[in-house]
Design a protein around this motif. Structure first.
Motif, PDB file in Angstrom:
ATOM      1  N   HIS A  65      44.232  37.539  44.588  1.00 41.15           N
ATOM      2  CA  HIS A  65      45.233  38.143  44.110  1.00 41.15           C
ATOM      3  C   HIS A  65      46.440  36.820  43.626  1.00 41.15           C
ATOM      4  O   HIS A  65      47.054  36.918  43.088  1.00 41.15           O
ATOM      5  N   GLY A  66      46.244  36.273  44.496  1.00 45.88           N
ATOM      6  CA  GLY A  66      47.538  34.595  44.417  1.00 45.88           C
ATOM      7  C   GLY A  66      47.424  33.759  43.262  1.00 45.88           C
ATOM      8  O   GLY A  66      48.744  33.655  42.344  1.00 45.88           O
TER       9      GLY A  66
ATOM     10  N   TRP B   9      51.864  38.540  51.401  1.00 50.59           N
ATOM     11  CA  TRP B   9      50.683  38.621  51.550  1.00 50.59           C
ATOM     12  C   TRP B   9      50.124  38.538  50.332  1.00 50.59           C
ATOM     13  O   TRP B   9      49.315  38.171  49.851  1.00 50.59           O
ATOM     14  N   VAL B  10      51.553  37.502  49.744  1.00 51.54           N
ATOM     15  CA  VAL B  10      51.174  37.422  48.737  1.00 51.54           C
ATOM     16  C   VAL B  10      50.295  36.800  47.562  1.00 51.54           C
ATOM     17  O   VAL B  10      50.114  36.892  46.847  1.00 51.54           O
TER      18      VAL B  10
ATOM     19  N   ILE C 243      50.583  37.428  36.332  1.00 49.69           N
ATOM     20  CA  ILE C 243      49.752  38.119  35.926  1.00 49.69           C
ATOM     21  C   ILE C 243      50.335  39.618  37.017  1.00 49.69           C
ATOM     22  O   ILE C 243      49.554  38.952  38.332  1.00 49.69           O
ATOM     23  N   PRO C 244      50.728  40.725  36.884  1.00 49.40           N
ATOM     24  CA  PRO C 244      50.562  42.149  38.019  1.00 49.40           C
ATOM     25  C   PRO C 244      49.517  42.043  38.766  1.00 49.40           C
ATOM     26  O   PRO C 244      48.462  42.242  37.881  1.00 49.40           O
ATOM     27  N   PHE C 245      50.077  42.664  39.621  1.00 48.98           N
ATOM     28  CA  PHE C 245      48.606  42.459  40.905  1.00 48.98           C
ATOM     29  C   PHE C 245      48.650  43.616  42.157  1.00 48.98           C
ATOM     30  O   PHE C 245      50.358  44.478  42.316  1.00 48.98           O
ATOM     31  N   LEU C 246      47.833  44.596  42.240  1.00 44.39           N
ATOM     32  CA  LEU C 246      47.924  45.102  43.705  1.00 44.39           C
ATOM     33  C   LEU C 246      46.585  44.718  44.583  1.00 44.39           C
ATOM     34  O   LEU C 246      45.598  44.920  44.277  1.00 44.39           O
ATOM     35  N   TYR C 247      47.568  44.480  45.637  1.00 44.89           N
ATOM     36  CA  TYR C 247      46.298  43.885  46.617  1.00 44.89           C
ATOM     37  C   TYR C 247      46.345  45.218  47.696  1.00 44.89           C
ATOM     38  O   TYR C 247      47.330  45.614  48.476  1.00 44.89           O
TER      39      TYR C 247
END
Length: 318
Positions: free
Chosen positions: A263-264, A257-258, A271-275
Protein backbone atom coordinates in the motif's frame (compact mmCIF):
# COMPACT_ATOMS: atom_id res chain seq x y z
CA UNK A 1 -9.99 -25.58 16.47
CA UNK A 2 -7.83 -28.26 14.93
CA UNK A 3 -7.64 -28.44 11.15
CA UNK A 4 -9.12 -31.94 10.92
CA UNK A 5 -12.15 -30.95 12.97
CA UNK A 6 -12.51 -27.79 10.88
CA UNK A 7 -12.82 -29.85 7.71
CA UNK A 8 -15.44 -32.07 9.39
CA UNK A 9 -17.48 -29.00 10.26
CA UNK A 10 -17.23 -27.80 6.66
CA UNK A 11 -18.48 -31.15 5.40
CA UNK A 12 -21.44 -30.97 7.77
CA UNK A 13 -22.30 -27.44 6.67
CA UNK A 14 -22.02 -28.18 2.98
CA UNK A 15 -24.12 -31.32 3.40
CA UNK A 16 -26.76 -29.23 5.14
CA UNK A 17 -26.91 -26.64 2.39
CA UNK A 18 -27.10 -29.22 -0.40
CA UNK A 19 -29.05 -32.19 0.97
CA UNK A 20 -31.15 -31.04 3.90
CA UNK A 21 -30.37 -31.80 7.53
CA UNK A 22 -30.81 -34.13 10.48
CA UNK A 23 -31.36 -32.92 14.03
CA UNK A 24 -27.81 -33.96 14.96
CA UNK A 25 -26.34 -32.04 12.05
CA UNK A 26 -28.46 -29.01 12.91
CA UNK A 27 -27.06 -28.90 16.43
CA UNK A 28 -23.46 -29.00 15.15
CA UNK A 29 -24.09 -26.28 12.57
CA UNK A 30 -25.75 -23.99 15.10
CA UNK A 31 -22.57 -24.02 17.18
CA UNK A 32 -20.56 -22.88 14.15
CA UNK A 33 -22.79 -20.13 12.83
CA UNK A 34 -19.91 -17.79 11.96
CA UNK A 35 -18.13 -20.43 9.90
CA UNK A 36 -21.38 -21.29 8.11
CA UNK A 37 -21.67 -17.67 7.04
CA UNK A 38 -18.11 -17.79 5.74
CA UNK A 39 -18.78 -20.88 3.64
CA UNK A 40 -21.57 -19.07 1.85
CA UNK A 41 -19.13 -16.31 0.88
CA UNK A 42 -16.24 -18.40 -0.46
CA UNK A 43 -14.76 -21.89 -0.42
CA UNK A 44 -12.92 -22.04 2.90
CA UNK A 45 -11.23 -25.33 2.10
CA UNK A 46 -9.83 -23.88 -1.13
CA UNK A 47 -8.67 -20.81 0.81
CA UNK A 48 -6.51 -23.07 2.97
CA UNK A 49 -5.34 -25.29 0.13
CA UNK A 50 -3.90 -22.31 -1.74
CA UNK A 51 -1.87 -21.27 1.31
CA UNK A 52 -0.69 -24.83 1.73
CA UNK A 53 0.55 -25.03 -1.87
CA UNK A 54 2.25 -21.64 -1.90
CA UNK A 55 4.12 -22.44 1.32
CA UNK A 56 5.41 -25.87 0.29
CA UNK A 57 9.13 -26.48 0.80
CA UNK A 58 9.39 -27.29 -2.91
CA UNK A 59 8.67 -23.64 -3.77
CA UNK A 60 11.80 -22.70 -1.81
CA UNK A 61 10.37 -19.54 -0.31
CA UNK A 62 9.08 -17.95 -3.54
CA UNK A 63 11.91 -15.43 -3.87
CA UNK A 64 11.59 -13.17 -6.90
CA UNK A 65 13.25 -14.59 -10.00
CA UNK A 66 13.81 -18.09 -8.60
CA UNK A 67 12.26 -21.34 -9.80
CA UNK A 68 9.96 -21.37 -6.79
CA UNK A 69 8.89 -17.80 -7.49
CA UNK A 70 8.03 -18.75 -11.07
CA UNK A 71 6.02 -21.77 -9.89
CA UNK A 72 4.10 -19.51 -7.51
CA UNK A 73 3.41 -17.04 -10.31
CA UNK A 74 2.02 -19.72 -12.63
CA UNK A 75 -0.08 -21.10 -9.80
CA UNK A 76 -1.62 -17.68 -9.12
CA UNK A 77 -2.32 -17.20 -12.85
CA UNK A 78 -4.06 -20.57 -12.99
CA UNK A 79 -6.15 -19.64 -9.94
CA UNK A 80 -7.17 -16.40 -11.66
CA UNK A 81 -8.29 -18.43 -14.66
CA UNK A 82 -10.12 -20.94 -12.46
CA UNK A 83 -12.24 -18.23 -10.90
CA UNK A 84 -12.90 -16.36 -14.12
CA UNK A 85 -10.74 -13.33 -13.41
CA UNK A 86 -9.94 -11.67 -16.74
CA UNK A 87 -6.42 -10.30 -17.38
CA UNK A 88 -6.05 -6.56 -16.83
CA UNK A 89 -3.43 -6.18 -19.57
CA UNK A 90 -2.75 -8.20 -22.73
CA UNK A 91 -2.11 -11.19 -20.49
CA UNK A 92 -2.01 -11.76 -16.74
CA UNK A 93 1.59 -10.68 -16.17
CA UNK A 94 3.20 -7.26 -15.91
CA UNK A 95 6.98 -7.85 -16.18
CA UNK A 96 9.47 -5.42 -14.67
CA UNK A 97 13.15 -5.30 -13.77
CA UNK A 98 14.91 -3.65 -10.86
CA UNK A 99 18.28 -3.46 -9.16
CA UNK A 100 18.70 -5.11 -5.78
CA UNK A 101 19.34 -2.58 -3.06
CA UNK A 102 22.16 -4.55 -1.46
CA UNK A 103 23.72 -6.75 -4.13
CA UNK A 104 23.11 -4.36 -7.09
CA UNK A 105 22.05 -7.33 -9.21
CA UNK A 106 19.36 -6.97 -11.85
CA UNK A 107 16.22 -8.90 -11.00
CA UNK A 108 13.26 -9.79 -13.20
CA UNK A 109 9.85 -9.80 -11.57
CA UNK A 110 6.27 -9.87 -12.75
CA UNK A 111 3.01 -8.77 -11.19
CA UNK A 112 -0.06 -10.90 -11.81
CA UNK A 113 -2.99 -8.63 -12.62
CA UNK A 114 -6.63 -9.46 -13.20
CA UNK A 115 -9.79 -7.39 -13.40
CA UNK A 116 -13.46 -7.76 -12.56
CA UNK A 117 -15.57 -5.09 -14.23
CA UNK A 118 -17.92 -3.10 -12.05
CA UNK A 119 -21.64 -2.95 -12.67
CA UNK A 120 -22.20 0.75 -11.89
CA UNK A 121 -18.78 2.45 -12.06
CA UNK A 122 -16.65 0.39 -14.48
CA UNK A 123 -14.34 3.34 -15.10
CA UNK A 124 -13.30 3.57 -11.43
CA UNK A 125 -11.11 0.89 -9.86
CA UNK A 126 -10.48 -0.52 -6.42
CA UNK A 127 -7.08 -2.24 -6.40
CA UNK A 128 -7.22 -5.32 -4.19
CA UNK A 129 -3.65 -6.47 -3.55
CA UNK A 130 -1.36 -8.98 -1.85
CA UNK A 131 2.18 -10.18 -2.66
CA UNK A 132 3.04 -13.69 -3.78
CA UNK A 133 6.83 -13.50 -3.27
CA UNK A 134 8.72 -14.21 -0.05
CA UNK A 135 12.29 -14.42 1.26
CA UNK A 136 13.49 -17.62 -0.42
CA UNK A 137 16.25 -19.76 1.10
CA UNK A 138 18.75 -18.35 3.60
CA UNK A 139 21.59 -20.28 5.21
CA UNK A 140 20.06 -23.48 3.89
CA UNK A 141 16.67 -22.83 5.51
CA UNK A 142 13.47 -22.35 3.52
CA UNK A 143 11.36 -19.34 4.47
CA UNK A 144 7.93 -20.56 3.38
CA UNK A 145 5.97 -17.40 4.17
CA UNK A 146 2.62 -19.05 4.82
CA UNK A 147 1.23 -15.99 6.58
CA UNK A 148 3.58 -13.59 4.78
CA UNK A 149 1.94 -13.43 2.32
CA UNK A 150 0.48 -16.66 1.01
CA UNK A 151 -2.45 -15.85 3.30
CA UNK A 152 -3.12 -12.51 1.60
CA UNK A 153 -2.64 -13.97 -1.88
CA UNK A 154 -5.19 -16.71 -1.25
CA UNK A 155 -7.55 -14.22 0.41
CA UNK A 156 -7.80 -11.92 -2.61
CA UNK A 157 -8.60 -14.94 -4.79
CA UNK A 158 -11.34 -15.89 -2.30
CA UNK A 159 -12.72 -12.38 -2.63
CA UNK A 160 -12.72 -12.73 -6.41
CA UNK A 161 -14.70 -15.94 -5.93
CA UNK A 162 -17.19 -13.97 -3.81
CA UNK A 163 -17.52 -11.32 -6.54
CA UNK A 164 -18.74 -13.95 -9.01
CA UNK A 165 -22.02 -14.17 -7.10
CA UNK A 166 -21.90 -10.61 -5.75
CA UNK A 167 -20.67 -8.37 -8.59
CA UNK A 168 -18.95 -5.19 -7.35
CA UNK A 169 -20.22 -1.78 -8.38
CA UNK A 170 -16.69 -0.51 -9.02
CA UNK A 171 -14.22 -2.38 -11.19
CA UNK A 172 -11.75 -4.37 -9.10
CA UNK A 173 -8.14 -5.06 -9.99
CA UNK A 174 -6.97 -8.28 -8.37
CA UNK A 175 -3.24 -7.58 -8.01
CA UNK A 176 -0.77 -10.22 -6.86
CA UNK A 177 2.41 -8.18 -6.63
CA UNK A 178 5.96 -9.51 -6.92
CA UNK A 179 9.13 -8.39 -5.11
CA UNK A 180 7.42 -6.89 -2.07
CA UNK A 181 10.15 -8.37 0.08
CA UNK A 182 12.79 -6.61 -2.01
CA UNK A 183 11.50 -3.10 -1.44
CA UNK A 184 7.86 -3.02 -2.64
CA UNK A 185 9.15 -3.23 -6.20
CA UNK A 186 6.09 -4.72 -7.86
CA UNK A 187 3.60 -2.30 -6.36
CA UNK A 188 5.94 0.62 -7.06
CA UNK A 189 6.19 -0.40 -10.70
CA UNK A 190 2.41 -0.76 -10.98
CA UNK A 191 1.92 2.79 -9.71
CA UNK A 192 4.84 4.42 -11.57
CA UNK A 193 3.98 2.72 -14.87
CA UNK A 194 0.60 4.44 -14.75
CA UNK A 195 -0.99 1.03 -15.26
CA UNK A 196 -4.17 2.85 -14.35
CA UNK A 197 -4.18 6.61 -14.02
CA UNK A 198 -4.34 7.92 -10.48
CA UNK A 199 -7.70 9.44 -11.31
CA UNK A 200 -9.08 6.00 -12.13
CA UNK A 201 -8.06 4.41 -8.81
CA UNK A 202 -10.58 5.01 -6.04
CA UNK A 203 -8.40 3.28 -3.44
CA UNK A 204 -6.08 0.37 -2.66
CA UNK A 205 -7.04 -2.43 -0.26
CA UNK A 206 -3.91 -4.37 0.65
CA UNK A 207 -3.75 -7.68 2.54
CA UNK A 208 -0.46 -8.82 4.06
CA UNK A 209 -0.42 -11.38 6.90
CA UNK A 210 -4.06 -12.12 7.66
CA UNK A 211 -3.85 -15.82 8.54
CA UNK A 212 -3.22 -15.98 12.29
CA UNK A 213 -3.45 -14.07 15.55
CA UNK A 214 -3.69 -15.48 19.05
CA UNK A 215 -5.84 -12.56 20.22
CA UNK A 216 -8.27 -12.74 17.27
CA UNK A 217 -7.23 -9.22 16.27
CA UNK A 218 -6.83 -7.85 12.76
CA UNK A 219 -5.65 -4.29 12.17
CA UNK A 220 -6.91 -2.00 9.45
CA UNK A 221 -4.50 0.85 8.75
CA UNK A 222 -5.35 4.05 6.90
CA UNK A 223 -8.55 5.46 8.33
CA UNK A 224 -6.71 8.09 10.37
CA UNK A 225 -4.94 9.27 7.21
CA UNK A 226 -7.95 9.03 4.93
CA UNK A 227 -10.81 9.89 7.24
CA UNK A 228 -13.32 9.58 4.41
CA UNK A 229 -12.84 5.80 4.68
CA UNK A 230 -13.74 5.62 8.38
CA UNK A 231 -17.49 5.07 7.75
CA UNK A 232 -16.59 1.75 6.13
CA UNK A 233 -15.35 0.56 9.53
CA UNK A 234 -17.95 2.18 11.79
CA UNK A 235 -20.82 -0.04 12.85
CA UNK A 236 -19.46 -3.03 10.96
CA UNK A 237 -21.03 -6.39 11.75
CA UNK A 238 -18.08 -8.66 12.52
CA UNK A 239 -17.77 -12.41 13.04
CA UNK A 240 -18.13 -13.60 16.62
CA UNK A 241 -14.99 -13.42 18.78
CA UNK A 242 -13.15 -11.30 16.22
CA UNK A 243 -11.74 -7.79 16.57
CA UNK A 244 -10.99 -5.27 13.83
CA UNK A 245 -8.73 -2.56 15.23
CA UNK A 246 -7.53 0.72 13.71
CA UNK A 247 -4.11 2.28 14.12
CA UNK A 248 -0.45 1.75 13.21
CA UNK A 249 -0.70 4.69 10.83
CA UNK A 250 1.88 6.95 12.44
CA UNK A 251 -0.69 9.03 14.29
CA UNK A 252 -1.40 6.94 17.38
CA UNK A 253 2.01 6.36 18.97
CA UNK A 254 2.23 2.78 17.66
CA UNK A 255 4.76 1.52 15.15
CA UNK A 256 3.84 2.96 11.75
CA UNK A 257 2.92 0.46 9.05
CA UNK A 258 2.21 3.13 6.44
CA UNK A 259 5.08 2.02 4.20
CA UNK A 260 5.45 -1.54 5.48
CA UNK A 261 3.80 -3.27 2.52
CA UNK A 262 2.44 -2.73 -0.98
CA UNK A 263 0.00 0.00 0.00
CA UNK A 264 3.01 2.30 0.52
CA UNK A 265 3.53 3.26 -3.14
CA UNK A 266 -0.18 4.11 -3.45
CA UNK A 267 0.00 6.33 -0.38
CA UNK A 268 3.05 8.14 -1.80
CA UNK A 269 0.88 9.12 -4.76
CA UNK A 270 -1.90 10.22 -2.41
CA UNK A 271 -4.13 7.33 -3.46
CA UNK A 272 -6.25 6.33 -0.45
CA UNK A 273 -5.54 2.91 1.04
CA UNK A 274 -6.62 0.48 3.70
CA UNK A 275 -4.10 -2.13 4.83
CA UNK A 276 -5.26 -5.27 6.64
CA UNK A 277 -2.70 -7.23 8.65
CA UNK A 278 -1.88 -8.72 12.04
CA UNK A 279 0.81 -7.58 14.42
CA UNK A 280 4.13 -9.39 13.99
CA UNK A 281 4.15 -12.88 15.47
CA UNK A 282 7.09 -15.04 16.51
CA UNK A 283 7.39 -16.57 13.02
CA UNK A 284 7.46 -13.29 11.09
CA UNK A 285 10.36 -13.46 8.60
CA UNK A 286 11.45 -16.76 10.13
CA UNK A 287 11.74 -20.20 8.52
CA UNK A 288 8.95 -21.30 10.89
CA UNK A 289 6.23 -19.32 9.07
CA UNK A 290 4.64 -22.57 7.89
CA UNK A 291 1.16 -23.67 6.87
CA UNK A 292 0.68 -25.60 10.10
CA UNK A 293 0.67 -22.31 12.02
CA UNK A 294 -2.20 -20.81 10.04
CA UNK A 295 -5.32 -20.57 12.22
CA UNK A 296 -8.22 -21.63 9.96
CA UNK A 297 -11.05 -20.14 12.01
CA UNK A 298 -9.35 -16.76 12.48
CA UNK A 299 -8.27 -16.71 8.83
CA UNK A 300 -11.80 -17.32 7.52
CA UNK A 301 -13.16 -14.63 9.82
CA UNK A 302 -10.49 -12.18 8.68
CA UNK A 303 -11.39 -12.64 5.02
CA UNK A 304 -15.07 -12.32 5.89
CA UNK A 305 -14.37 -9.03 7.68
CA UNK A 306 -12.41 -7.64 4.73
CA UNK A 307 -15.30 -8.52 2.42
CA UNK A 308 -17.68 -6.66 4.75
CA UNK A 309 -15.46 -3.57 4.63
CA UNK A 310 -15.16 -3.85 0.85
CA UNK A 311 -18.94 -3.95 0.48
CA UNK A 312 -19.31 -0.68 2.38
CA UNK A 313 -16.47 0.96 0.44
CA UNK A 314 -17.98 -0.18 -2.85
CA UNK A 315 -21.21 1.58 -1.88
CA UNK A 316 -19.60 4.84 -0.78
CA UNK A 317 -16.55 5.32 -3.05
CA UNK A 318 -16.91 7.61 -6.04
Amino acid sequence: MKLKHYYLVLVAILTLSCKGQTSETTQEVETTETIEKTVTLFDTEALLERVKFLSLDSLEGRQTGTKGGLIAREYVINQFKKYGIAPLLDDYTQPFTFEGRRDKKTYKGANVLGVIKGTDHPEKYIVLSAHYDHLGVRDGKVFNGADDDASGTSAIIAMAEYFKSNPPKHSVVIASFDAEEMGLQGASYFVKANTLSKEQIALNINLDMVGRNDNNELYVVGTNLYTQLQPAIDGLELPENFKLLTGHDGLDGKQSWVFSSDHGPFHREKIPFLYFGVEDHKDYHKPTDDFESIQPEFYAKAVTAVIAVFEKLDEMSS
